[in-house]
Write a protein that holds these residues in place. Structure first.
Motif, PDB file in Angstrom:
ATOM      1  N   ALA A  20       5.965   0.845 -17.627  1.00 45.65           N
ATOM      2  CA  ALA A  20       6.525   1.753 -16.520  1.00 45.65           C
ATOM      3  C   ALA A  20       5.255   1.133 -15.668  1.00 45.65           C
ATOM      4  N   THR A  21       4.514   1.114 -14.750  1.00 46.67           N
ATOM      5  CA  THR A  21       3.237   0.132 -14.379  1.00 46.67           C
ATOM      6  C   THR A  21       2.751   2.085 -13.611  1.00 46.67           C
ATOM      7  N   GLY A  22       3.971   2.387 -12.983  1.00 44.80           N
ATOM      8  CA  GLY A  22       2.648   3.636 -12.506  1.00 44.80           C
ATOM      9  C   GLY A  22       2.482   3.260 -10.511  1.00 44.80           C
ATOM     10  N   ARG A  23       2.800   1.989 -10.721  1.00 41.92           N
ATOM     11  CA  ARG A  23       2.531   1.529  -9.211  1.00 41.92           C
ATOM     12  C   ARG A  23       3.929   2.326  -8.292  1.00 41.92           C
ATOM     13  N   PRO A  24       3.549   2.898  -6.943  1.00 42.65           N
ATOM     14  CA  PRO A  24       2.922   2.519  -5.891  1.00 42.65           C
ATOM     15  C   PRO A  24       1.459   3.753  -6.593  1.00 42.65           C
ATOM     16  N   VAL A  25       1.238   4.599  -7.131  1.00 47.11           N
ATOM     17  CA  VAL A  25       0.206   5.851  -6.963  1.00 47.11           C
ATOM     18  C   VAL A  25      -1.021   5.570  -6.124  1.00 47.11           C
ATOM     19  N   ALA A  26      -1.524   3.968  -6.981  1.00 53.39           N
ATOM     20  CA  ALA A  26      -2.794   3.781  -6.388  1.00 53.39           C
ATOM     21  C   ALA A  26      -2.872   3.275  -4.714  1.00 53.39           C
ATOM     22  N   LEU A  27      -1.835   2.509  -4.485  1.00 54.25           N
ATOM     23  CA  LEU A  27      -1.552   2.879  -2.619  1.00 54.25           C
ATOM     24  C   LEU A  27      -1.359   4.181  -2.028  1.00 54.25           C
ATOM     25  N   LEU A  28      -0.362   5.021  -2.409  1.00 53.81           N
ATOM     26  CA  LEU A  28       0.210   6.069  -1.460  1.00 53.81           C
ATOM     27  C   LEU A  28      -1.298   7.190  -1.957  1.00 53.81           C
ATOM     28  N   ALA A  29      -2.209   7.294  -2.950  1.00 54.27           N
ATOM     29  CA  ALA A  29      -3.440   7.425  -3.491  1.00 54.27           C
ATOM     30  C   ALA A  29      -4.266   7.186  -2.210  1.00 54.27           C
ATOM     31  N   GLU A  30      -4.490   6.283  -1.574  1.00 52.63           N
ATOM     32  CA  GLU A  30      -5.472   5.281  -0.788  1.00 52.63           C
ATOM     33  C   GLU A  30      -4.599   6.328   0.580  1.00 52.63           C
ATOM     34  N   PHE A  31      -3.809   5.288   0.771  1.00 55.08           N
ATOM     35  CA  PHE A  31      -2.762   5.974   1.991  1.00 55.08           C
ATOM     36  C   PHE A  31      -4.014   7.555   2.476  1.00 55.08           C
ATOM     37  N   LEU A  32      -3.564   8.759   1.770  1.00 57.15           N
ATOM     38  CA  LEU A  32      -3.786   9.773   1.614  1.00 57.15           C
ATOM     39  C   LEU A  32      -5.390  10.367   1.390  1.00 57.15           C
ATOM     40  N   LEU A  33      -6.193   9.359   1.013  1.00 56.71           N
ATOM     41  CA  LEU A  33      -8.045   9.346   1.112  1.00 56.71           C
ATOM     42  C   LEU A  33      -7.724   9.408   1.918  1.00 56.71           C
ATOM     43  N   ARG A  34      -7.387   8.215   3.168  1.00 61.64           N
ATOM     44  CA  ARG A  34      -7.848   7.595   4.271  1.00 61.64           C
ATOM     45  C   ARG A  34      -7.454   8.854   5.075  1.00 61.64           C
ATOM     46  N   ARG A  35      -6.130   9.345   5.143  1.00 62.13           N
ATOM     47  CA  ARG A  35      -5.921   9.793   5.995  1.00 62.13           C
ATOM     48  C   ARG A  35      -6.388  11.332   6.009  1.00 62.13           C
ATOM     49  N   ALA A  36      -6.680  11.842   4.564  1.00 61.51           N
ATOM     50  CA  ALA A  36      -7.344  13.097   4.831  1.00 61.51           C
ATOM     51  C   ALA A  36      -8.979  13.499   4.894  1.00 61.51           C
ATOM     52  N   GLY A  37      -9.630  11.568   5.244  1.00 67.14           N
ATOM     53  CA  GLY A  37     -11.041  11.062   5.751  1.00 67.14           C
ATOM     54  C   GLY A  37     -12.147  11.655   4.758  1.00 67.14           C
ATOM     55  N   ALA A  38     -11.243  11.287   3.063  1.00 63.64           N
ATOM     56  CA  ALA A  38     -11.579  11.816   2.521  1.00 63.64           C
ATOM     57  C   ALA A  38     -12.766  10.266   1.743  1.00 63.64           C
ATOM     58  N   LEU A  39     -12.381   9.422   1.989  1.00 67.86           N
ATOM     59  CA  LEU A  39     -13.610   8.083   2.213  1.00 67.86           C
ATOM     60  C   LEU A  39     -14.828   7.722   3.343  1.00 67.86           C
ATOM     61  N   ALA A  40     -16.203   7.283   2.732  1.00 75.33           N
ATOM     62  CA  ALA A  40     -16.814   7.763   3.518  1.00 75.33           C
ATOM     63  C   ALA A  40     -17.282   5.946   4.255  1.00 75.33           C
TER      64      ALA A  40
END
Length: 499
Positions: free
Chosen positions: A479-499
């Motif tokens: 297993a590759t674990g994809r698309p966890v990184a995409l989903l996490a990036e989506f959530l970080l952006r939605r949550a305003g957690a990226l500077a």
């Protein structure tokens, strides 16, 4: 693994292994130049001998360099400086991690993030280094002893920064990268487990364990009786062919404001898919344990969000079942009634994932969601269309599509949008039900998405077909674990957690 950030004179750093990047034609990176100067030109002298290959990821280990506190210095090939992009950077970080791991050094200090890969800032470089390193040293050991494992595997990686002003961004990258790495590892582990261990009940237990680990995460598990009472006839029609009861798993992360509409992630949790009465060919059927990787990626994304305590309301939904041939299993021509009230003629029992998902998507209406994204190893047709590199993205919402595509590009976990036109809907016509569960060979990934779209009229929705990216076959099977990184990036952006 443990990750941290260090600064200060590189030659004075005490570490079992110092990792330095070398570009093509023996061009020293800035950190390597500092070590070369401290060692009286020793690096340049060694490189003239040609022992370090020109390929990206080539490595050469040196010991006891004069004037250098590190026990070892690992040189890593980075290719041409002008071509040193994210992909080559990840390749270099991966090679470094595997080499240090094999050396048995136990810990290392990497100056690779200081190389400023094209297109990556300090935050991104640190995050990618953490993710690549964690992925490189991941080992599946649940049902197999790893006899080749080093006695002192890589357990600690320090990332070096040249200037203290860079430290905050790098530390944030490490924090986010580690949470994402943990999510990816969980998704990989669940995917790699065999179907006789990772059953729907096992997935439910893992969700409960996640709730115990993160007290702010509320977990619910609906049993078959609950699903029957709700009217989930499509989902339950799949589980009838199995001795394993279906589970409907809900994970609630309430990090946002009260009353704020949640993001809902829905993942297909088909823990083994034999195809049912429409039995799959025997060749490579073992890989159908990976048919729950959509659900596994929801676990991984929820874990990352909970670990970072993201200020967002998030709900993970995993409908879990097996699809096996049995006297009670679906038969081609059977008609079932979904939770939405729409009837479905089952022309192929191997198109079962959409039967799980359609009831799950209807159930999501009660959350009044801001957006719903489902992911599933849904169709071989998507693999034929896009290969093994991007996920297939389907949505009628242009703004949401751009949001997901941007998250994919930013995280290096890319998706590619395919059409979801009404022109394809007629392929699902049935003489005996509101729709058929397949639309023929033409545009199979598209008609599968069209099927799901009929259950998502009341909210913003997107579908990711991850059949091509969820696992690797052959020698590198896993297993590759994809698309966890995409989903996490989506959530970080939605949550305003990226500077």
């Amino acid at each position: 693994m443990e990750f941290s950030v260090k600064t200060g004179a590189l030659a004075k750093q005490r570490t079992p292994c110092l990792v330095l990047g070398i570009f093509e034609r023996r061009q020293l990176s800035a950190p390597a130049e500092a070590i070369d100067e401290a060692s009286g030109g020793r690096l340049a002298e060694v490189l003239k001998r040609g022992d370090l290959g020109e390929d990206v990821g080539a490595t050469l280990c040196l010991y006891d360099l004069p004037g250098v506190a590190a026990e070892r210095v690992l040189l890593v090939g980075c290719g041409k400086r002008k071509e040193f992009d994210r992909a080559r950077y990840v390749q270099a970080c991966t090679a470094a991690a595997r080499t240090v791991d094999a050396l048995g050094a136990g810990a290392a200090l990497s100056a690779l993030p200081a190389l400023a890969p094209n297109g990556l800032d300090h935050y991104r470089a640190a995050r990618e280094a953490v993710a690549a390193t964690a992925a490189a040293v991941y080992r599946y050991t649940r049902t197999k002893d790893d006899k080749k494992a080093p006695k002192h595997p890589l357990k600690r990686l320090h990332l070096w920064v040249a200037e203290k002003g860079e430290q905050a961004a790098v530390e944030r990258g490490v924090q986010h990268g580690l949470a994402i790495a943990h999510g990816v590892a969980q998704a990989r582990e669940l995917g790699n487990l065999p179907g006789n261990i990772c059953t729907p009940s096992y997935l439910a237990e893992q969700a409960q364990a996640l709730g115990t680990e993160f007290p702010g995460l509320r977990v619910e598990v609906l049993e078959e009786a609950d699903m029957e009472a709700l009217g989930m006839g499509a989902l339950l029609s799949v589980s009838r062919g199995s001795r394993q009861p279906a589970k409907f798993i809900l994970m609630h992360h309430q990090g946002g404001k009260a009353g704020e509409k949640p993001v809902v992630l829905v993942g297909k949790g088909l823990t083994f898919d034999a195809g049912g009465i429409s039995l799959k060919p025997a060749a490579e059927m073992d890989e159908m344990k990976y048919d729950m990787c959509g659900g596994a990626s929801v676990f991984g994304a929820v874990r990352a969000a909970a670990e970072l305590d993201l200020p967002i309301n998030l709900i993970g939904v995993v409908p879990a079942s097996e699809n096996l041939p049995d006297g009670a299993a679906n038969k081609p021509g059977d008609i079932v009634r979904s939770l939405s009230g729409q009837t479905i003629e089952i022309l192929n029992t191997d198109a079962e994932g959409r039967l799980l998902l359609c009831d799950a998507l209807t159930y999501c209406e009660r959350f009044d969601p801001a957006v719903v994204i489902d992911m599933a190893t849904l169709t071989g047709a998507c693999v034929i269309a896009l290969g093994k590199h991007p996920a297939g993205l389907f949505t009628g919402d242009d703004e949401l599509a751009e949001e997901i595509l941007t998250a994919g590009e930013a995280s290096g976990d890319r998706a590619w949008r395919l059409p979801l036109w009404d022109d394809y809907q007629s392929q699902l016509d049935s003489n005996f039900a509101d729709m058929a569960n397949i639309g023929g060979r033409d545009g199979g990934a598209i008609t599968a998405a069209c099927f799901l779209s009929r259950y998502t009229k009341k909210y913003r929705w997107a579908h990711l077909d991850i059949a091509g990216i969820a696992w690797l076959g052959g020698k590198e099977k896993g297993a590759t674990g994809r698309p966890v990184a995409l989903l996490a990036e989506f959530l970080l952006r939605r949550a305003g957690a990226l500077a």
